[in-house]
Design an enzyme around this catalytic site. Structure first.
Site, PDB file in Angstrom:
ATOM      1  N   ASP A  13       0.848  -1.196   0.000  1.00 52.49           N
ATOM      2  CA  ASP A  13       0.000   0.000   0.000  1.00 52.49           C
ATOM      3  C   ASP A  13       0.881   1.243   0.000  1.00 52.49           C
ATOM      4  O   ASP A  13       2.115   1.155  -0.139  1.00 52.49           O
ATOM      5  CB  ASP A  13      -1.041  -0.044   1.132  1.00 52.49           C
ATOM      6  CG  ASP A  13      -0.446   0.189   2.522  1.00 52.49           C
ATOM      7  OD1 ASP A  13       0.776   0.415   2.636  1.00 52.49           O
ATOM      8  OD2 ASP A  13      -1.231   0.151   3.499  1.00 52.49           O
TER       9      ASP A  13
ATOM     10  N   CYS B 180       2.579  -3.619   4.044  1.00 50.06           N
ATOM     11  CA  CYS B 180       1.754  -2.450   4.349  1.00 50.06           C
ATOM     12  C   CYS B 180       2.361  -1.810   5.601  1.00 50.06           C
ATOM     13  O   CYS B 180       3.550  -2.019   5.875  1.00 50.06           O
ATOM     14  CB  CYS B 180       0.275  -2.814   4.498  1.00 50.06           C
ATOM     15  SG  CYS B 180      -0.135  -3.920   5.866  1.00 50.06           S
ATOM     16  N   GLY B 181       1.590  -1.043   6.356  1.00 49.42           N
ATOM     17  CA  GLY B 181       2.163  -0.377   7.523  1.00 49.42           C
ATOM     18  C   GLY B 181       2.688  -1.365   8.546  1.00 49.42           C
ATOM     19  O   GLY B 181       3.818  -1.271   9.022  1.00 49.42           O
ATOM     20  N   THR B 182       1.857  -2.351   8.878  1.00 52.06           N
ATOM     21  CA  THR B 182       2.245  -3.381   9.850  1.00 52.06           C
ATOM     22  C   THR B 182       2.506  -4.740   9.206  1.00 52.06           C
ATOM     23  O   THR B 182       3.044  -5.637   9.860  1.00 52.06           O
ATOM     24  CB  THR B 182       1.116  -3.599  10.877  1.00 52.06           C
ATOM     25  OG1 THR B 182      -0.060  -3.989  10.138  1.00 52.06           O
ATOM     26  CG2 THR B 182       0.838  -2.340  11.683  1.00 52.06           C
TER      27      THR B 182
ATOM     28  N   HIS C 177       8.821 -25.125   7.899  1.00 54.66           N
ATOM     29  CA  HIS C 177       7.785 -25.914   8.577  1.00 54.66           C
ATOM     30  C   HIS C 177       6.375 -25.660   8.050  1.00 54.66           C
ATOM     31  O   HIS C 177       5.539 -26.562   8.076  1.00 54.66           O
ATOM     32  CB  HIS C 177       7.787 -25.609  10.087  1.00 54.66           C
ATOM     33  CG  HIS C 177       9.005 -26.139  10.787  1.00 54.66           C
ATOM     34  ND1 HIS C 177       9.113 -26.201  12.151  1.00 54.66           N
ATOM     35  CD2 HIS C 177      10.184 -26.646  10.297  1.00 54.66           C
ATOM     36  CE1 HIS C 177      10.289 -26.714  12.493  1.00 54.66           C
ATOM     37  NE2 HIS C 177      10.959 -26.984  11.386  1.00 54.66           N
ATOM     38  N   ASN C 178       6.088 -24.450   7.639  1.00 56.21           N
ATOM     39  CA  ASN C 178       4.708 -24.096   7.260  1.00 56.21           C
ATOM     40  C   ASN C 178       4.532 -23.899   5.760  1.00 56.21           C
ATOM     41  O   ASN C 178       3.415 -23.635   5.307  1.00 56.21           O
ATOM     42  CB  ASN C 178       4.255 -22.819   7.991  1.00 56.21           C
ATOM     43  CG  ASN C 178       4.615 -22.838   9.467  1.00 56.21           C
ATOM     44  OD1 ASN C 178       5.466 -22.063   9.911  1.00 56.21           O
ATOM     45  ND2 ASN C 178       4.023 -23.753  10.226  1.00 56.21           N
TER      46      ASN C 178
ATOM     47  N   HIS D  84       5.929 -32.122   8.653  1.00 56.38           N
ATOM     48  CA  HIS D  84       5.367 -30.794   8.427  1.00 56.38           C
ATOM     49  C   HIS D  84       4.341 -30.816   7.290  1.00 56.38           C
ATOM     50  O   HIS D  84       3.404 -30.033   7.276  1.00 56.38           O
ATOM     51  CB  HIS D  84       6.470 -29.790   8.119  1.00 56.38           C
ATOM     52  CG  HIS D  84       7.515 -29.730   9.196  1.00 56.38           C
ATOM     53  ND1 HIS D  84       7.216 -29.356  10.484  1.00 56.38           N
ATOM     54  CD2 HIS D  84       8.839 -30.038   9.177  1.00 56.38           C
ATOM     55  CE1 HIS D  84       8.313 -29.415  11.219  1.00 56.38           C
ATOM     56  NE2 HIS D  84       9.306 -29.840  10.467  1.00 56.38           N
TER      57      HIS D  84
HETATM   58  C1  RB5 Z   1      -2.687   2.238   6.598  1.00 57.58           C
HETATM   59  O1  RB5 Z   1      -2.817   3.370   7.392  1.00 57.58           O
HETATM   60  C2  RB5 Z   1      -2.513   1.002   7.485  1.00 57.58           C
HETATM   61  O2  RB5 Z   1      -3.687   0.730   8.148  1.00 57.58           O
HETATM   62  C3  RB5 Z   1      -2.030  -0.172   6.651  1.00 57.58           C
HETATM   63  O3  RB5 Z   1      -0.850   0.153   6.012  1.00 57.58           O
HETATM   64  C4  RB5 Z   1      -1.737  -1.471   7.410  1.00 57.58           C
HETATM   65  O4  RB5 Z   1      -0.877  -1.226   8.480  1.00 57.58           O
HETATM   66  C5  RB5 Z   1      -2.893  -2.291   7.764  1.00 57.58           C
HETATM   67  O5  RB5 Z   1      -2.792  -3.390   8.315  1.00 57.58           O
END
Ligand code: RB5
Length: 147
Positions: free
Chosen positions: A8, A65-67, A98-99, A133
């Protein structure tokens, strides 16, 4: 071997760094975007990568993405995808051994570019060990088939 990549708007810079890193290791990259800094919805890109891998257009996928959470959840909704978020190389390596993960995720707001390279390298260099596995991974995929 071809790696599909998706991200993203939070992860364009890191995607480009990892893309160059992956290409430097001899892989071909299928960049499914986004390449725009405009705010966008991560499920679109998680699904694109999931479909590219599940459909055989790419061998493996990397989503950012962010996380790493949202985009991996989206990729995991595609049948046949086993995506996991990794913030360190040990989990990344074991997730393949393993996965048999076929999509790697991490967070651009969580890991720096050098750690992201180490995670990516550990994941790409590892391979599925099969054996006990395999039965467990098959059990996971049977859950999907029962849905
Ligand atoms: C975007 O702000 C954020 O929500 C996205 O990048 C991500 O971290 C979602 O899981």
């Amino acid at each position: 071997m071809k790696i599909a990549m998706g991200n993203d708007h939070t992860a364009i810079e890191l995607k480009n760094i990892i893309k160059e890193f992956v290409e430097g290791k001899g892989y071909e990259v299928l960049d499914l975007g986004t390449n725009s800094t405009e705010s966008c919805d991560y499920p679109i890109y998680g699904e694109k990568v999931g479909r590219a891998v599940a459909g055989g257009e790419a061998d493996l996928g990397i989503v950012i993405c962010g996380t790493g959470v949202g985009i991996s959840l989206a990729a995991n909704k595609v049948k046949g995808i086993r995506a996991c978020v990794c913030s360190e190389p040990y989990t990344a390596k074991l997730s393949r051994q393993h996965n048999n993960t076929n999509v790697l995720a991490f967070g651009a707001r969580v890991v720096g570019s050098e750690l992201a390279k180490m995670i990516t390298e550990a994941w790409l260099d590892a391979s599925f060990e099969g054996g006990r596995h395999e039965r467990r991974v098959n059990m996971i995929m049977e859950i999907e088939n029962r849905e």
